[in-house]
Design a protein around this motif. Structure first.
Motif, PDB file in Angstrom:
ATOM      1  N   GLY A  23       0.794  -1.220   0.000  1.00 20.92           N
ATOM      2  CA  GLY A  23       0.000   0.000   0.000  1.00 20.92           C
ATOM      3  C   GLY A  23       0.824   1.267   0.000  1.00 20.92           C
ATOM      4  N   HIS A  24       2.159   1.165  -0.120  1.00 21.91           N
ATOM      5  CA  HIS A  24       3.023   2.344  -0.022  1.00 21.91           C
ATOM      6  C   HIS A  24       3.920   2.545  -1.236  1.00 21.91           C
ATOM      7  CE1 HIS A  24       1.903   2.816   4.169  1.00 21.91           C
ATOM      8  NE2 HIS A  24       2.163   1.541   4.341  1.00 21.91           N
ATOM      9  N   ARG A  25       4.208   1.480  -1.978  1.00 18.70           N
ATOM     10  CA  ARG A  25       5.119   1.577  -3.105  1.00 18.70           C
ATOM     11  C   ARG A  25       4.379   1.198  -4.380  1.00 18.70           C
ATOM     12  NH1 ARG A  25      10.965  -0.222  -2.205  1.00 18.70           N
ATOM     13  NH2 ARG A  25      11.171   1.581  -3.532  1.00 18.70           N
ATOM     14  N   ARG A  26       4.650   1.922  -5.440  1.00 17.83           N
ATOM     15  CA  ARG A  26       3.998   1.681  -6.730  1.00 17.83           C
ATOM     16  C   ARG A  26       5.069   1.620  -7.815  1.00 17.83           C
ATOM     17  NH1 ARG A  26       1.976   5.127 -10.886  1.00 17.83           N
ATOM     18  NH2 ARG A  26       0.146   4.269 -11.875  1.00 17.83           N
ATOM     19  N   HIS A  27       5.045   0.542  -8.593  1.00 19.62           N
ATOM     20  CA  HIS A  27       5.979   0.364  -9.704  1.00 19.62           C
ATOM     21  C   HIS A  27       5.192  -0.016 -10.945  1.00 19.62           C
ATOM     22  CE1 HIS A  27       9.213   0.407  -6.789  1.00 19.62           C
ATOM     23  NE2 HIS A  27       8.666  -0.623  -6.157  1.00 19.62           N
ATOM     24  N   VAL A  28       5.618   0.509 -12.096  1.00 21.85           N
ATOM     25  CA  VAL A  28       4.993   0.160 -13.367  1.00 21.85           C
ATOM     26  C   VAL A  28       6.089  -0.407 -14.255  1.00 21.85           C
ATOM     27  CG1 VAL A  28       3.641   0.978 -15.327  1.00 21.85           C
ATOM     28  CG2 VAL A  28       3.376   2.075 -13.096  1.00 21.85           C
ATOM     29  N   GLY A  29       5.923  -1.658 -14.682  1.00 21.98           N
ATOM     30  CA  GLY A  29       6.941  -2.288 -15.513  1.00 21.98           C
ATOM     31  C   GLY A  29       6.555  -3.694 -15.895  1.00 21.98           C
ATOM     32  N   ARG A  30       7.551  -4.442 -16.316  1.00 20.34           N
ATOM     33  CA  ARG A  30       7.288  -5.836 -16.686  1.00 20.34           C
ATOM     34  C   ARG A  30       7.477  -6.706 -15.446  1.00 20.34           C
ATOM     35  NH1 ARG A  30      12.564  -7.422 -20.406  1.00 20.34           N
ATOM     36  NH2 ARG A  30      14.055  -7.304 -18.699  1.00 20.34           N
ATOM     37  N   MET A  41       8.168 -15.145  -5.363  1.00 17.37           N
ATOM     38  CA  MET A  41       8.193 -13.687  -5.276  1.00 17.37           C
ATOM     39  C   MET A  41       7.772 -13.119  -6.623  1.00 17.37           C
ATOM     40  SD  MET A  41      11.697 -13.023  -3.146  1.00 17.37           S
ATOM     41  CE  MET A  41      11.164 -11.480  -2.436  1.00 17.37           C
ATOM     42  N   ILE A  42       7.441 -11.830  -6.634  1.00 15.64           N
ATOM     43  CA  ILE A  42       7.183 -11.141  -7.883  1.00 15.64           C
ATOM     44  C   ILE A  42       8.400 -10.280  -8.188  1.00 15.64           C
ATOM     45  CG2 ILE A  42       5.968  -9.220  -6.764  1.00 15.64           C
ATOM     46  CD1 ILE A  42       4.273  -9.005  -9.338  1.00 15.64           C
ATOM     47  N   ARG A  43       8.838 -10.363  -9.434  1.00 16.95           N
ATOM     48  CA  ARG A  43       9.942  -9.532  -9.901  1.00 16.95           C
ATOM     49  C   ARG A  43       9.341  -8.441 -10.773  1.00 16.95           C
ATOM     50  NH1 ARG A  43      15.205 -11.283 -13.541  1.00 16.95           N
ATOM     51  NH2 ARG A  43      15.702  -9.174 -14.201  1.00 16.95           N
ATOM     52  N   VAL A  44       9.682  -7.190 -10.478  1.00 12.42           N
ATOM     53  CA  VAL A  44       9.196  -6.055 -11.253  1.00 12.42           C
ATOM     54  C   VAL A  44      10.413  -5.344 -11.833  1.00 12.42           C
ATOM     55  CG1 VAL A  44       7.813  -3.949 -11.246  1.00 12.42           C
ATOM     56  CG2 VAL A  44       7.294  -5.764  -9.616  1.00 12.42           C
ATOM     57  N   ASP A  45      10.514  -5.319 -13.158  1.00  8.74           N
ATOM     58  CA  ASP A  45      11.573  -4.584 -13.849  1.00  8.74           C
ATOM     59  C   ASP A  45      10.977  -3.279 -14.352  1.00  8.74           C
ATOM     60  OD1 ASP A  45      13.285  -6.645 -13.364  1.00  8.74           O
ATOM     61  OD2 ASP A  45      13.400  -7.340 -15.436  1.00  8.74           O
ATOM     62  N   VAL A  46      11.471  -2.163 -13.819  1.00  6.88           N
ATOM     63  CA  VAL A  46      10.960  -0.837 -14.163  1.00  6.88           C
ATOM     64  C   VAL A  46      11.911  -0.196 -15.167  1.00  6.88           C
ATOM     65  CG1 VAL A  46      10.341   1.430 -13.259  1.00  6.88           C
ATOM     66  CG2 VAL A  46       9.926  -0.617 -11.884  1.00  6.88           C
ATOM     67  N   PRO A  47      11.402   0.238 -16.340  1.00 12.05           N
ATOM     68  CA  PRO A  47      12.279   0.895 -17.314  1.00 12.05           C
ATOM     69  C   PRO A  47      12.706   2.268 -16.797  1.00 12.05           C
ATOM     70  CG  PRO A  47      10.013   0.907 -18.093  1.00 12.05           C
ATOM     71  CD  PRO A  47      10.034   0.115 -16.826  1.00 12.05           C
ATOM     72  N   ILE A  48      14.012   2.497 -16.755  1.00  9.45           N
ATOM     73  CA  ILE A  48      14.527   3.770 -16.245  1.00  9.45           C
ATOM     74  C   ILE A  48      14.236   4.864 -17.263  1.00  9.45           C
ATOM     75  CG2 ILE A  48      16.602   5.022 -15.528  1.00  9.45           C
ATOM     76  CD1 ILE A  48      17.730   2.288 -14.631  1.00  9.45           C
ATOM     77  N   ASP A  49      13.589   5.931 -16.816  1.00  9.45           N
ATOM     78  CA  ASP A  49      13.185   7.076 -17.634  1.00  9.45           C
ATOM     79  C   ASP A  49      12.349   6.664 -18.846  1.00  9.45           C
ATOM     80  OD1 ASP A  49      14.430   8.825 -15.913  1.00  9.45           O
ATOM     81  OD2 ASP A  49      16.274   8.940 -17.092  1.00  9.45           O
ATOM     82  N   GLY A  50      11.656   5.529 -18.756  1.00 10.93           N
ATOM     83  CA  GLY A  50      10.784   5.092 -19.835  1.00 10.93           C
ATOM     84  C   GLY A  50      11.520   4.653 -21.089  1.00 10.93           C
ATOM     85  N   ASN A  51      12.846   4.435 -20.980  1.00 12.94           N
ATOM     86  CA  ASN A  51      13.638   4.056 -22.145  1.00 12.94           C
ATOM     87  C   ASN A  51      14.611   2.948 -21.768  1.00 12.94           C
ATOM     88  OD1 ASN A  51      15.131   3.903 -24.460  1.00 12.94           O
ATOM     89  ND2 ASN A  51      15.444   6.104 -24.654  1.00 12.94           N
ATOM     90  N   PRO A  52      14.155   1.686 -21.743  1.00 16.51           N
ATOM     91  CA  PRO A  52      15.031   0.606 -21.292  1.00 16.51           C
ATOM     92  C   PRO A  52      16.193   0.307 -22.233  1.00 16.51           C
ATOM     93  CG  PRO A  52      12.959  -0.282 -22.084  1.00 16.51           C
ATOM     94  CD  PRO A  52      12.823   1.210 -22.075  1.00 16.51           C
ATOM     95  N   ALA A  77       1.765   1.898 -22.041  1.00 15.25           N
ATOM     96  CA  ALA A  77       1.357   2.579 -20.812  1.00 15.25           C
ATOM     97  C   ALA A  77       2.461   2.525 -19.761  1.00 15.25           C
ATOM     98  CB  ALA A  77       0.076   1.960 -20.263  1.00 15.25           C
ATOM     99  N   ALA A  78       3.141   1.387 -19.665  1.00 20.19           N
ATOM    100  CA  ALA A  78       4.219   1.245 -18.686  1.00 20.19           C
ATOM    101  C   ALA A  78       5.390   2.158 -19.021  1.00 20.19           C
ATOM    102  CB  ALA A  78       4.678  -0.207 -18.609  1.00 20.19           C
ATOM    103  N   LEU A  79       5.751   2.229 -20.288  1.00 18.69           N
ATOM    104  CA  LEU A  79       6.864   3.100 -20.680  1.00 18.69           C
ATOM    105  C   LEU A  79       6.502   4.561 -20.478  1.00 18.69           C
ATOM    106  CD1 LEU A  79       8.079   1.272 -23.919  1.00 18.69           C
ATOM    107  CD2 LEU A  79       9.058   1.159 -21.612  1.00 18.69           C
ATOM    108  N   ALA A  80       5.272   4.939 -20.801  1.00 10.68           N
ATOM    109  CA  ALA A  80       4.843   6.328 -20.611  1.00 10.68           C
ATOM    110  C   ALA A  80       4.789   6.699 -19.134  1.00 10.68           C
ATOM    111  CB  ALA A  80       3.478   6.542 -21.257  1.00 10.68           C
ATOM    112  N   ALA A  81       4.404   5.780 -18.280  1.00 11.16           N
ATOM    113  CA  ALA A  81       4.307   6.063 -16.845  1.00 11.16           C
ATOM    114  C   ALA A  81       5.672   6.308 -16.213  1.00 11.16           C
ATOM    115  CB  ALA A  81       3.617   4.904 -16.126  1.00 11.16           C
ATOM    116  N   ASN A  82       6.730   5.825 -16.836  1.00  9.95           N
ATOM    117  CA  ASN A  82       8.062   5.974 -16.275  1.00  9.95           C
ATOM    118  C   ASN A  82       8.893   7.067 -16.927  1.00  9.95           C
ATOM    119  OD1 ASN A  82       8.337   3.833 -14.185  1.00  9.95           O
ATOM    120  ND2 ASN A  82       7.629   2.598 -15.892  1.00  9.95           N
ATOM    121  N   LYS A  83       8.304   7.812 -17.845  1.00  7.81           N
ATOM    122  CA  LYS A  83       9.041   8.920 -18.453  1.00  7.81           C
ATOM    123  C   LYS A  83       9.156  10.055 -17.445  1.00  7.81           C
ATOM    124  CE  LYS A  83       8.237   8.010 -23.239  1.00  7.81           C
ATOM    125  NZ  LYS A  83       7.669   8.410 -24.488  1.00  7.81           N
TER     126      LYS A  83
END
Length: 110
Positions: A23-30, A41-52, A77-83
């Motif tokens: 309820g405190h951390r939010r990540h958007v990625g693959r 476990m769940i692995r979340v890879d977040v694209p840095i600055d929306g440009n992996p 949507a994931a790439l746009a959310a991390n720009k």
């Protein structure tokens, strides 16, 4: 494995999603389910600055019990959310209407 087989495999095990943990951390990625330390476990890879391709990925691991919300989304949507945030001042609306030969003192023409 032939090249045709490698290209024809659309399900590579990754799923694009919005992940909220504890309820405190939010990540958007693959995302994908992995086993680490003897537990799932769940692995979340977040694209840095929306440009992996240029910047790479930042990886987070969470146990399933810490998930608050899991919302599937599209890759776009994931790439746009991390720009990075682009200030509104950099979006020069008036420049669309101004003749490039005009001096800045003339102002926009509508």
């Amino acid at each position: 494995m032939s090249d045709a087989t490698a290209e024809a495999a659309p399900d590579d095990g990754w799923e694009w999603a919005i992940v909220e943990a504890m309820g405190h951390r939010r990540h958007v990625g693959r995302t994908r389910e992995v086993e680490k330390f003897g537990t799932k476990m769940i692995r979340v890879d977040v694209p840095i600055d929306g440009n992996p391709e240029e910047r790479g990925w930042k990886t987070h691991f969470y146990p399933g019990s810490s998930l608050f919300c899991f919302t599937p989304c599209t890759e776009e949507a994931a790439l746009a959310a991390n720009k990075p945030y682009e200030p509104a001042g950099r979006l020069a609306l008036a420049s669309r209407y101004r003749d490039p030969d005009d001096s800045p003192d003339d102002g926009p023409e509508f």
